[in-house]
Enzyme design. Structure first.
Site, short mmCIF file in Angstrom:
data_model
loop_
_atom_site.label_atom_id
_atom_site.label_comp_id
_atom_site.label_asym_id
_atom_site.label_seq_id
_atom_site.Cartn_x
_atom_site.Cartn_y
_atom_site.Cartn_z
N GLY A 1 -9.05 13.13 -6.95
CA GLY A 1 -7.99 12.94 -5.95
C GLY A 1 -6.63 13.23 -6.56
N VAL A 59 -1.13 10.59 -4.26
CA VAL A 59 -0.02 9.89 -4.89
C VAL A 59 -0.47 9.15 -6.15
CG1 VAL A 59 1.90 8.35 -4.43
CG2 VAL A 59 0.84 9.54 -2.55
N ILE A 60 -1.57 8.40 -6.05
CA ILE A 60 -2.02 7.62 -7.20
C ILE A 60 -2.48 8.55 -8.32
CG2 ILE A 60 -3.81 6.02 -8.02
CD1 ILE A 60 -3.53 4.50 -5.40
N ALA A 84 -9.35 8.06 -7.29
CA ALA A 84 -8.12 7.78 -6.50
C ALA A 84 -8.16 8.61 -5.23
CB ALA A 84 -6.89 8.10 -7.34
N VAL A 85 -9.07 8.23 -4.33
CA VAL A 85 -9.32 9.05 -3.13
C VAL A 85 -8.86 8.35 -1.86
CG1 VAL A 85 -11.24 10.32 -4.17
CG2 VAL A 85 -11.70 8.16 -2.99
N ALA A 119 4.69 -0.15 0.64
CA ALA A 119 5.14 -1.53 0.58
C ALA A 119 6.31 -1.78 1.53
CB ALA A 119 5.55 -1.85 -0.86
N HIS A 132 32.06 13.31 -8.05
CA HIS A 132 31.71 14.38 -8.98
C HIS A 132 31.83 13.86 -10.41
CE1 HIS A 132 31.36 18.36 -10.71
NE2 HIS A 132 32.41 18.07 -11.47
P1 FAD Z 1 -1.35 -6.01 -0.13
O1 FAD Z 1 -0.23 -5.77 -1.06
O2 FAD Z 1 -2.64 -5.34 -0.40
O3 FAD Z 1 -1.54 -7.58 -0.07
C1 FAD Z 1 -2.53 -8.17 0.72
C2 FAD Z 1 -2.81 -9.55 0.17
O4 FAD Z 1 -3.66 -10.22 1.08
C3 FAD Z 1 -3.54 -9.54 -1.16
O5 FAD Z 1 -2.99 -10.49 -2.03
C4 FAD Z 1 -4.97 -9.91 -0.78
O6 FAD Z 1 -5.65 -10.57 -1.83
C5 FAD Z 1 -4.71 -10.85 0.36
N1 FAD Z 1 -5.84 -11.01 1.27
C6 FAD Z 1 -6.59 -10.06 1.86
N2 FAD Z 1 -7.48 -10.62 2.70
C7 FAD Z 1 -7.30 -11.96 2.62
C8 FAD Z 1 -7.93 -13.07 3.23
N3 FAD Z 1 -8.90 -12.91 4.11
N4 FAD Z 1 -7.50 -14.30 2.91
C9 FAD Z 1 -6.49 -14.49 2.00
N5 FAD Z 1 -5.86 -13.47 1.40
C10 FAD Z 1 -6.25 -12.22 1.71
N6 FAD Z 1 3.72 1.56 -2.21
C11 FAD Z 1 5.03 1.85 -2.28
O7 FAD Z 1 5.74 1.72 -1.28
N7 FAD Z 1 5.61 2.28 -3.44
C12 FAD Z 1 4.89 2.46 -4.57
O8 FAD Z 1 5.44 2.85 -5.59
C13 FAD Z 1 3.51 2.17 -4.54
N8 FAD Z 1 2.75 2.29 -5.64
C14 FAD Z 1 1.43 1.97 -5.60
C15 FAD Z 1 0.65 2.14 -6.74
C16 FAD Z 1 -0.68 1.82 -6.73
C17 FAD Z 1 -1.50 2.00 -8.00
C18 FAD Z 1 -1.27 1.30 -5.56
C19 FAD Z 1 -2.73 0.91 -5.54
C20 FAD Z 1 -0.53 1.14 -4.40
C21 FAD Z 1 0.83 1.48 -4.41
N9 FAD Z 1 1.63 1.36 -3.27
C22 FAD Z 1 2.95 1.70 -3.32
C23 FAD Z 1 1.07 0.88 -2.00
C24 FAD Z 1 1.44 -0.60 -1.82
O9 FAD Z 1 0.95 -1.35 -2.92
C25 FAD Z 1 0.88 -1.13 -0.52
O10 FAD Z 1 1.31 -0.31 0.54
C26 FAD Z 1 1.32 -2.55 -0.27
O11 FAD Z 1 0.94 -3.40 -1.31
C27 FAD Z 1 0.73 -3.07 1.04
O12 FAD Z 1 1.21 -4.34 1.29
P2 FAD Z 1 0.37 -5.38 2.17
O13 FAD Z 1 1.18 -6.62 2.18
O14 FAD Z 1 -0.01 -4.75 3.43
O15 FAD Z 1 -0.98 -5.61 1.36
P1 NAD Z 2 -3.86 9.63 -1.14
O1 NAD Z 2 -4.30 9.71 0.26
O2 NAD Z 2 -2.43 9.81 -1.48
O3 NAD Z 2 -4.63 10.72 -2.02
C1 NAD Z 2 -6.02 10.79 -2.08
C2 NAD Z 2 -6.38 12.20 -2.41
O4 NAD Z 2 -7.75 12.23 -2.70
C3 NAD Z 2 -6.14 13.16 -1.26
O5 NAD Z 2 -5.43 14.28 -1.71
C4 NAD Z 2 -7.55 13.53 -0.80
O6 NAD Z 2 -7.64 14.83 -0.29
C5 NAD Z 2 -8.32 13.38 -2.08
N1 NAD Z 2 -9.74 13.10 -1.89
C6 NAD Z 2 -10.32 12.28 -0.98
N2 NAD Z 2 -11.66 12.25 -1.17
C7 NAD Z 2 -11.91 13.05 -2.25
C8 NAD Z 2 -13.08 13.40 -2.94
N3 NAD Z 2 -14.27 12.92 -2.58
N4 NAD Z 2 -12.98 14.24 -4.00
C9 NAD Z 2 -11.76 14.72 -4.39
N5 NAD Z 2 -10.61 14.42 -3.74
C10 NAD Z 2 -10.69 13.57 -2.70
O7 NAD Z 2 -4.45 8.24 -1.67
P2 NAD Z 2 -4.22 7.49 -3.04
O8 NAD Z 2 -3.57 8.39 -4.04
O9 NAD Z 2 -5.51 6.86 -3.37
O10 NAD Z 2 -3.18 6.38 -2.64
C11 NAD Z 2 -3.55 5.40 -1.64
C12 NAD Z 2 -2.34 4.94 -0.88
O11 NAD Z 2 -1.49 4.18 -1.72
C13 NAD Z 2 -1.55 6.09 -0.33
O12 NAD Z 2 -1.63 6.04 1.07
C14 NAD Z 2 -0.16 5.87 -0.77
O13 NAD Z 2 0.71 5.83 0.33
C15 NAD Z 2 -0.15 4.51 -1.46
N6 NAD Z 2 0.57 4.70 -2.73
C16 NAD Z 2 1.91 4.95 -2.65
C17 NAD Z 2 2.62 5.20 -3.80
C18 NAD Z 2 4.08 5.49 -3.70
O14 NAD Z 2 4.66 5.20 -2.67
N7 NAD Z 2 4.69 6.04 -4.72
C19 NAD Z 2 1.98 5.19 -5.03
C20 NAD Z 2 0.62 4.95 -5.07
C21 NAD Z 2 -0.07 4.69 -3.90
#
Ligand code: FAD
Ligand code: NAD
Length: 483
Positions: A193, A196-197, A281-282, A332, A456
Site C-alpha cells: 500500500g 498515506v501510511i 498499510a492498505v 483526526a 518577505h
Molecule cells: P480513534 O482515534 O480511532 O479513537 C477511537 C477510540 O475509541 C479508541 O481509543 C478505541 O479504543 C475506542 N473504542 C472503540 N470502540 C470502543 C468501544 N466499544 N468501547 C470503548 N471504547 C471504544 N490523521 C490526521 O489527521 N493526521 C495525521 O497525521 C494522521 N496520522 C496517522 C498515522 C497513522 C499511523 C494512523 C494509523 C492514523 C493517522 N491518522 C492521521 C488518522 C487518525 O488517527 C484518525 O483519523 C483519528 O484517530 C480518528 O479519530 P476517532 O476519534 O474517530 O477514532
Molecule cells: P490509504 O487509503 O491512504 O492507502 C492505502 C493504499 O493501499 C491505497 O493506495 C490502496 O490502493 C492500497 N491497497 C489497498 N489494498 C491493497 C492491496 N491488497 N495490495 C496493495 N495495495 C493495496 O490508507 P492508509 O495509508 O492505510 O491510511 C488509512 C487512513 O489513515 C487514511 O484514510 C488516512 O486518511 C489516515 N491517515 C492520515 C494521515 C495523515 O493525515 N497524514 C496519516 C496516516 C493515516
C-alpha cells in the site's frame, strides 16, 4: 449486568476517546452538560489511556518519528551543502523510540488532565449502545454497569485492514502500529500500500537506512491528490530511493529464516520480493462490530460505517456518530470538528461543519497538502477554471533554506474567481495550507489572495505568487498567461 434502576444518569455518554470523542466530551462539558466518556484503549504498560489511535499509534507517534528521522537524514545528506561537516553521526534507535513514547505519554496525560479540569467522567472499559440511549460499560476487570444518557455520541474510530495475502506475524509482518515500534532498522523493508501510511512510515525507515519497496495495487499513484502534484511527488520519492511499484497485487507471503517472501503480480507477470519486515498499510475499517446491541437497530452502511446525516445524526433518536466510524476522510481534525458540532447541536446551538474544505496533509519530505477540489475533479464536472502555480525554486526563502523542490498551485473558478482548490508540494506545506483553508472558508477570490501583503522572505509568498499567477501577474516567474 446491573438492573436498569442502577443506571447512572448523564446528559451525554460518548463511546470512544480519540480526537473525535475526547473533543466532543470536552465541548459537551464546556456547554454545561453532564458528560461521561467510555474508552477501552490500554497503553503499552497495560494501563488505560485516552487519545485513541491518533495519540497512541497514529498522528502523534508517526510525526515524532518523521521529525527525528528527518533530522538524521538532514545531518547525513543536507548539512554538507550548508558547509557543515558532521562526523561520527550515530543512530540511537532505542532513544528515538523512547522520545516518541514520552511525547505520546505527555499528550495522553494532558487529555486526562483536561477531562479532570472540565469535569468529564472517564470510564475505562468497553461501551455498547443499548436501546433507549442506555450504554453498557464492561470494565477491564469484567465488571458491568449500565449508564442512562439523554444523548449518546459514538466515536469508536477505526482499525487497520488485514488481508489474507499477508496475515500479520508479530514483529515481522505488521500493521502501522507495529511499524512504529521496530527495535532495529530493517535492511530491506516491504510495504503493501503506497497510501498515506505507506509513504509516511516508508519514509521514516528509509531515512533511518532501510531499502524500502512499496507495492501498490492501483496503477495510479496517490489518486486522491491533484494529478500534477502526485506526479511530482512520485518523482521526488523515487529520487530519494523509495522503490514504488504500481499495479502490484500481493497474492501471498511466506515467512522464514531469510525474511518474508512477498509474492505479487503486476502487468509483467509474477514476482517475488524478499524483505526483512513487511508493513501492511492498505486502509482502515470502522470499529463498529458489536458497538450497538442488535435491538437498537443502528443503521450501518455496507462497509460498516455508521450511517449519519450532515449533522452526524444516526437513524436512532439522540444518537450521533463521528470520526473515522462515519463517512468522509479518516482524519483526526475531521473527527474533532464533528465532535464540536455534535456537542453544540446537543446543547441546542446552531452548528454545522463545512465538509468541502477539510485540509489533507501527507507528512513526507517534501510534504504534500491540499484543500478543496483537484483539477481532474473540475474537468470531470465540466467546471471552467483558471490555474496559477509557483515553484519553490523561485522562492528566496526556499532557496536560502536549501529546500526548494515543489510548488504551490491555486485553482480559481473561471467565472467568479473564487478559490476552489489549493494544492502544495514542498517543505512546511502542512502549515502553508492553513492560509488556503482560511481564504476558502471566507469565500476569497484569487484576487483577494493576490491583493494580500505577505512578509518577505517567507514560503507563504509562494501562495501569493501562485494567486497572482492565476491572472498572469506573478512577478518572480514568467507567466503562461500575459496581462
Ligand atoms: P480513534 O482515534 O480511532 O479513537 C477511537 C477510540 O475509541 C479508541 O481509543 C478505541 O479504543 C475506542 N473504542 C472503540 N470502540 C470502543 C468501544 N466499544 N468501547 C470503548 N471504547 C471504544 N490523521 C490526521 O489527521 N493526521 C495525521 O497525521 C494522521 N496520522 C496517522 C498515522 C497513522 C499511523 C494512523 C494509523 C492514523 C493517522 N491518522 C492521521 C488518522 C487518525 O488517527 C484518525 O483519523 C483519528 O484517530 C480518528 O479519530 P476517532 O476519534 O474517530 O477514532
Ligand atoms: P490509504 O487509503 O491512504 O492507502 C492505502 C493504499 O493501499 C491505497 O493506495 C490502496 O490502493 C492500497 N491497497 C489497498 N489494498 C491493497 C492491496 N491488497 N495490495 C496493495 N495495495 C493495496 O490508507 P492508509 O495509508 O492505510 O491510511 C488509512 C487512513 O489513515 C487514511 O484514510 C488516512 O486518511 C489516515 N491517515 C492520515 C494521515 C495523515 O493525515 N497524514 C496519516 C496516516 C493515516
Amino acid at each position: 449486568m446491573s438492573k436498569q434502576g442502577d443506571a447512572k444518569k448523564y446528559d451525554v455518554v460518548i463511546i470512544g476517546a480519540g480526537p473525535g470523542g475526547y473533543v466532543a466530551a470536552i465541548r459537551c462539558a464546556q456547554l454545561g452538560l453532564k458528560t461521561a466518556c467510555v474508552d477501552r484503549w490500554l497503553g503499552v504498560d497495560g494501563n488505560p489511556v485516552l487519545g485513541g489511535t491518533c495519540l497512541n499509534v497514529g498522528c502523534i507517534p508517526s510525526k515524532a518519528l518523521l521529525e527525528s528521522s528527518g533530522r538524521y537524514d538532514d545531518i547525513n545528506h543536507s548539512f554538507a551543502d550548508h558547509g557543515i561537516t558532521a562526523s561520527g553521526v550515530k543512530l540511537d534507535l532505542a532513544k528515538m523510540m523512547s522520545r516518541k513514547d514520552k511525547v505520546v505519554n505527555d499528550l495522553t496525560q494532558g487529555i486526562a488532565g483536561l477531562f479532570k479540569a472540565n469535569g468529564v467522567m472517564w470510564l475505562q472499559g468497553s461501551g455498547k449502545l443499548l436501546p433507549k440511549q442506555q450504554v453498557q460499560v464492561t470494565a477491564h476487570d469484567g465488571k458491568e454497569s449500565v449508564l442512562d444518557a439523554t444523548h449518546v455520541i459514538l466515536a469508536p474510530g477505526s482499525s487497520s485492514v488485514e488481508i489474507g495475502a499477508a496475515p500479520l506475524e508479530e514483529g515481522v509482518i505488521v500493521d502501522s502500529s507495529g511499524a512504529l515500534t521496530f527495535d532495529e532498522v530493517p535492511k530491506r523493508l516491504g510495504v503493501i500500500g503506497a497510501g498515506v501510511i505507506g509513504l509516511e512510515l516508508g519514509s521514516v525507515w528509509r531515512r533511518l537506512g532501510s531499502e524500502v519497496v512499496l507495492l501498490e495495487a492501483q496503477d495510479t499513484f496517490l489518486g486522491v491528490a491533484d494529478e500534477q502534484i502526485a506526479k511530482e511527488a512520485l518523482r521526488q520519492f523515487k529520487r530519494q530511493g523509495l522503490d514504488i511499484r504500481l499495479g502490484a497485487r500481493v497474492v501471498s507471503c511466506e515467512s522464514g529464516k531469510k525474511g518474508v517472501a512477498v509474492n505479487y503480480q503486476d502487468g509483467k507477470g509474477d514476482h517475488t520480493e524478499t524483505v526483512d519486515k513487511l508493513i501492511v498499510a492498505v486502509g482502515r475499517r470502522p470499529n463498529t462490530q458489536g458497538l450497538a446491541a442488535d435491538e437498537v437497530g443502528l443503521l450501518l452502511d455496507e462497509w460498516g460505517f455508521v450511517h449519519v446525516n450532515d449533522q452526524c445524526r444516526t437513524n436512532q433518536p439522540s444518537v450521533y456518530a463521528i470520526g473515522d466510524a462515519v463517512r468522509g476522510p479518516m482524519l483526526a481534525h475531521k473527527g474533532s470538528e464533528e465532535g464540536m458540532m455534535v456537542a453544540e447541536v446537543i446543547a441546542g446551538q446552531k452548528a454545522e461543519m463545512n465538509y468541502d474544505i477539510i485540509p489533507s496533509v501527507i507528512y513526507t519530505h517534501p510534504e504534500i497538502a491540499w484543500a478543496g477540489v483537484t483539477e481532474q475533479a473540475l474537468r470531470a464536472a465540466g467546471t471552467e477554471y483558471n490555474v496559477g502555480s509557483f515553484p519553490f525554486a523561485a522562492s528566496g526563502r526556499a532557496r536560502a533554506a536549501g529546500d526548494s523542490s515543489g510548488m504551490v498551485k491555486v485553482i480559481a473558478d473561471a467565472n467568479t474567481d473564487r478559490v476552489l482548490g489549493v494544492h502544495i508540494i514542498g517543505a512546511h506545506c502542512s502549515e502553508l495550507i492553513a492560509q488556503a483553508v482560511i481564504a476558502m472558508e471566507m469565500g476569497a477570490s484569487s484576487e483577494d489572495l493576490a491583493m494580500t501583503v505577505f512578509a518577505h522572505p517567507t514560503l507563504s509568498e509562494s501562495v501569493h505568487e501562485a494567486a497572482l499567477a492565476v491572472d498572469g501577474r506573478a512577478i518572480h516567474v514568467p507567466n503562461k498567461k500575459k496581462r
